[in-house]
Design a protein around this motif. Structure first.
Motif, PDB file in Angstrom:
ATOM      1  N   LEU A  35      82.773   6.576-107.325  1.00  7.40           N
ATOM      2  CA  LEU A  35      81.575   6.533-106.247  1.00  7.40           C
ATOM      3  C   LEU A  35      80.295   6.210-106.889  1.00  7.40           C
ATOM      4  CD1 LEU A  35      81.050   6.546-103.264  1.00  7.40           C
ATOM      5  CD2 LEU A  35      80.480   8.822-103.488  1.00  7.40           C
TER       6      LEU A  35
ATOM      7  N   TRP B 122      91.929   6.585-101.805  1.00  4.27           N
ATOM      8  CA  TRP B 122      90.647   6.826-100.971  1.00  4.27           C
ATOM      9  C   TRP B 122      90.101   8.001-101.982  1.00  4.27           C
ATOM     10  CZ3 TRP B 122      87.677   5.117 -97.059  1.00  4.27           C
ATOM     11  CH2 TRP B 122      86.597   5.956 -96.600  1.00  4.27           C
TER      12      TRP B 122
ATOM     13  N   TYR C  76      86.473   7.263-103.461  1.00  3.34           N
ATOM     14  CA  TYR C  76      85.303   7.853-102.785  1.00  3.34           C
ATOM     15  C   TYR C  76      84.986   9.139-102.937  1.00  3.34           C
ATOM     16  CZ  TYR C  76      85.377   3.383-100.477  1.00  3.34           C
ATOM     17  OH  TYR C  76      85.596   2.050 -99.932  1.00  3.34           O
TER      18      TYR C  76
END
Length: 171
Positions: A92, A83, A87
């Motif tokens: 991203l 994660w 992100y």
């Protein structure tokens, strides 16, 4: 997010359907980001492994789901590590621009599942997990960030007859 409590790592497969061939100038910005993003992944805390084509730095030449579908398969120490990379890093920026290069998916394009530490999933195994998610929805065998399961839940499901595929490698 769930932290694994067993000796397990998190495998992930994501697929993307190209709008244009990889050598098309409209996809050049994506191609130019591949090496830096892959290098960032390789250096991210919690990164374990990623699929690369023999003699290449990435897996864009591997097309197990069709000529216009690229795959990304990797293994991470935890869901949090994946994660954070996906992100909370330069990755991203690539995701924000993905509609420039890839078609919008109408079915699941990302699948997560727990693997024993040292297990390297095959492309076949990964595609089977994605197909399982698409056919049956999230379960401890195949899930997403939004519908995650812990390693203990996956181990319990495997113990009652849903053992991982035998087509695998170990490091």
């Amino acid at each position: 997010m769930t932290t694994p409590t067993h000796a397990a790592h998190l495998a992930q497969l994501n697929v993307a359907t190209l709008r244009y061939p990889l050598d098309d100038p409209r996809v050049a910005p994506f191609v130019e980001m591949l090496d830096p993003v892959n290098a960032a992944a390789d250096g991210t805390p919690g990164f374990v492994w990623r699929l690369v084509e023999d003699g290449e730095g990435d897996a864009t030449g591997l097309r197990p789901l069709g000529d216009d579908v690229i795959v990304n398969l990797s293994v991470w120490e935890s869901q949090e590590a994946l994660w954070d990379f996906a992100y909370r890093s330069g990755h991203l920026e690539v995701m924000r621009k993905r509609r420039d290069w890839f078609h919008r998916h109408v079915e699941a394009h990302l699948v997560l599942w727990w693997v024993p530490v040292g297990h390297i999933p095959t492309v076949r195994e990964a595609v089977e997990r994605l197909e399982d998610l698409r056919a049956h929805g999230p379960s401890p065998r195949a899930f997403t960030f939004a519908s995650s399961y812990g390693a203990a839940e996956a181990a319990a499901e495997a113990a009652v007859g849903h053992a991982p595929d035998g087509d695998s490698a170990t490091v």
